[in-house]
Design a protein around this motif. Structure first.
Motif, mmCIF file in Angstrom:
data_model
loop_
_atom_site.group_PDB
_atom_site.id
_atom_site.type_symbol
_atom_site.label_atom_id
_atom_site.label_comp_id
_atom_site.label_asym_id
_atom_site.label_seq_id
_atom_site.Cartn_x
_atom_site.Cartn_y
_atom_site.Cartn_z
ATOM 1 N N LEU A 220 -28.490 11.610 50.871
ATOM 2 C CA LEU A 220 -28.798 11.295 52.259
ATOM 3 C C LEU A 220 -27.811 10.239 52.747
ATOM 4 O O LEU A 220 -28.135 9.061 52.871
ATOM 5 N N LYS A 221 -26.605 10.669 53.046
ATOM 6 C CA LYS A 221 -25.524 9.752 53.425
ATOM 7 C C LYS A 221 -25.836 8.942 54.671
ATOM 8 O O LYS A 221 -25.325 7.844 54.844
ATOM 9 N N TYR A 222 -26.659 9.481 55.555
ATOM 10 C CA TYR A 222 -26.925 8.824 56.826
ATOM 11 C C TYR A 222 -28.217 8.021 56.824
ATOM 12 O O TYR A 222 -28.579 7.443 57.844
ATOM 13 N N LEU A 223 -28.887 7.974 55.689
ATOM 14 C CA LEU A 223 -30.081 7.142 55.582
ATOM 15 C C LEU A 223 -29.626 5.723 55.250
ATOM 16 O O LEU A 223 -29.325 5.395 54.104
ATOM 17 N N LYS A 224 -29.552 4.881 56.261
ATOM 18 C CA LYS A 224 -29.025 3.522 56.098
ATOM 19 C C LYS A 224 -30.117 2.468 56.201
ATOM 20 O O LYS A 224 -30.008 1.403 55.616
ATOM 21 N N TYR A 225 -31.147 2.740 56.995
ATOM 22 C CA TYR A 225 -32.189 1.755 57.267
ATOM 23 C C TYR A 225 -33.559 2.353 56.962
ATOM 24 O O TYR A 225 -33.902 3.411 57.458
ATOM 25 N N VAL A 226 -34.315 1.655 56.127
ATOM 26 C CA VAL A 226 -35.648 2.118 55.747
ATOM 27 C C VAL A 226 -36.619 0.970 55.952
ATOM 28 O O VAL A 226 -36.386 -0.148 55.481
ATOM 29 N N SER A 227 -37.700 1.253 56.656
ATOM 30 C CA SER A 227 -38.754 0.272 56.866
ATOM 31 C C SER A 227 -40.088 0.956 56.584
ATOM 32 O O SER A 227 -40.432 1.944 57.236
ATOM 33 N N TYR B 299 -29.706 5.791 47.788
ATOM 34 C CA TYR B 299 -28.391 5.350 47.328
ATOM 35 C C TYR B 299 -27.561 4.705 48.443
ATOM 36 O O TYR B 299 -26.893 3.704 48.237
ATOM 37 N N HIS B 300 -27.597 5.268 49.639
ATOM 38 C CA HIS B 300 -26.771 4.781 50.747
ATOM 39 C C HIS B 300 -27.494 3.770 51.643
ATOM 40 O O HIS B 300 -26.902 3.292 52.617
ATOM 41 N N VAL B 301 -28.712 3.432 51.326
ATOM 42 C CA VAL B 301 -29.483 2.504 52.151
ATOM 43 C C VAL B 301 -28.831 1.127 52.152
ATOM 44 O O VAL B 301 -28.448 0.599 51.115
ATOM 45 N N GLN B 302 -28.704 0.569 53.359
ATOM 46 C CA GLN B 302 -28.124 -0.762 53.532
ATOM 47 C C GLN B 302 -29.190 -1.805 53.833
ATOM 48 O O GLN B 302 -29.003 -2.984 53.557
ATOM 49 N N MET B 303 -30.291 -1.371 54.438
ATOM 50 C CA MET B 303 -31.372 -2.286 54.764
ATOM 51 C C MET B 303 -32.698 -1.674 54.315
ATOM 52 O O MET B 303 -33.017 -0.548 54.692
ATOM 53 N N LEU B 304 -33.449 -2.415 53.518
ATOM 54 C CA LEU B 304 -34.773 -1.979 53.087
ATOM 55 C C LEU B 304 -35.780 -3.049 53.475
ATOM 56 O O LEU B 304 -35.693 -4.192 53.041
ATOM 57 N N SER C 292 -28.248 -0.570 40.100
ATOM 58 C CA SER C 292 -27.973 0.774 39.591
ATOM 59 C C SER C 292 -28.070 1.892 40.634
ATOM 60 O O SER C 292 -27.348 2.882 40.537
ATOM 61 N N TYR C 293 -28.954 1.736 41.612
ATOM 62 C CA TYR C 293 -29.243 2.853 42.500
ATOM 63 C C TYR C 293 -29.083 2.558 43.990
ATOM 64 O O TYR C 293 -29.196 3.459 44.806
ATOM 65 N N MET C 294 -28.825 1.306 44.333
ATOM 66 C CA MET C 294 -28.711 0.952 45.748
ATOM 67 C C MET C 294 -27.503 0.024 45.961
ATOM 68 O O MET C 294 -27.649 -1.110 46.416
ATOM 69 N N PRO C 295 -26.317 0.500 45.669
ATOM 70 C CA PRO C 295 -25.140 -0.372 45.696
ATOM 71 C C PRO C 295 -24.752 -0.868 47.088
ATOM 72 O O PRO C 295 -24.028 -1.848 47.207
ATOM 73 N N TYR C 296 -25.215 -0.214 48.144
ATOM 74 C CA TYR C 296 -24.847 -0.599 49.501
ATOM 75 C C TYR C 296 -25.874 -1.524 50.155
ATOM 76 O O TYR C 296 -25.682 -1.953 51.295
ATOM 77 N N LEU C 297 -26.936 -1.838 49.453
ATOM 78 C CA LEU C 297 -28.002 -2.650 50.027
ATOM 79 C C LEU C 297 -27.485 -4.036 50.403
ATOM 80 O O LEU C 297 -26.900 -4.737 49.583
ATOM 81 N N ARG C 298 -27.695 -4.407 51.646
ATOM 82 C CA ARG C 298 -27.279 -5.723 52.143
ATOM 83 C C ARG C 298 -28.471 -6.558 52.587
ATOM 84 O O ARG C 298 -28.413 -7.779 52.552
ATOM 85 N N ILE C 299 -29.525 -5.882 53.037
ATOM 86 C CA ILE C 299 -30.733 -6.591 53.477
ATOM 87 C C ILE C 299 -31.921 -6.030 52.709
ATOM 88 O O ILE C 299 -32.217 -4.844 52.787
ATOM 89 N N PHE C 300 -32.551 -6.902 51.968
ATOM 90 C CA PHE C 300 -33.760 -6.547 51.215
ATOM 91 C C PHE C 300 -34.847 -7.477 51.726
ATOM 92 O O PHE C 300 -34.897 -8.644 51.375
ATOM 93 N N ASP C 301 -35.667 -6.968 52.596
ATOM 94 C CA ASP C 301 -36.689 -7.767 53.263
ATOM 95 C C ASP C 301 -38.039 -7.255 52.802
ATOM 96 O O ASP C 301 -38.548 -6.276 53.314
#
Length: 111
Positions: A11-18, A38-43, A65-74
């Motif tokens: 899911l290349k376009y899944l960047k933000y998950v809330s 994998y491509h999520v940047q904000m969780l 291991s599985y979320m290398p692009y994560l920048r925001i973990f809230d």
């Protein structure tokens, strides 16, 4: 009834998950994250009443291991502390390691 196995879908376009859960089976949710985040940047995750979500080392391994692009973990964990106050604060302090500081990832709690 046999439970269906999740297959990996990129899911290349899944960047933000809330997400908000009153209760979560963290093991099952972890499997979903491994397959699809994998491509999520904000969780942003709001949960409560399950201390398994407070395992900093488990989160660290999952992120590395599985979320290398994560920048925001809230993560906002809501629970009644009561008599387990010392244990709860000890668990929360695990999110203050160098990994969390270097990544500038955020963890919140509510009581």
């Amino acid at each position: 009834m046999e439970q269906e196995k999740l297959t990996h879908i990129e899911l290349k376009y899944l960047k933000y998950v809330s997400l908000k859960f009153d209760f979560i089976n963290f093991h099952k949710f972890e499997e979903v994250m491994k397959k699809f985040f994998y491509h999520v940047q904000m969780l942003r995750l709001t949960t409560g009443y399950n201390e398994k979500c407070l395992n900093a080392k488990r989160w660290q391994q999952l992120i590395m291991s599985y979320m290398p692009y994560l920048r925001i973990f809230d993560i906002n964990h809501q629970d009644y502390i009561g008599k387990k106050n010392f244990t709860y604060h000890h668990i929360i302090n695990q999110f203050n390691s160098s990994f969390w500081m270097e990544k500038k990832l955020v963890f919140y709690t509510s009581t």
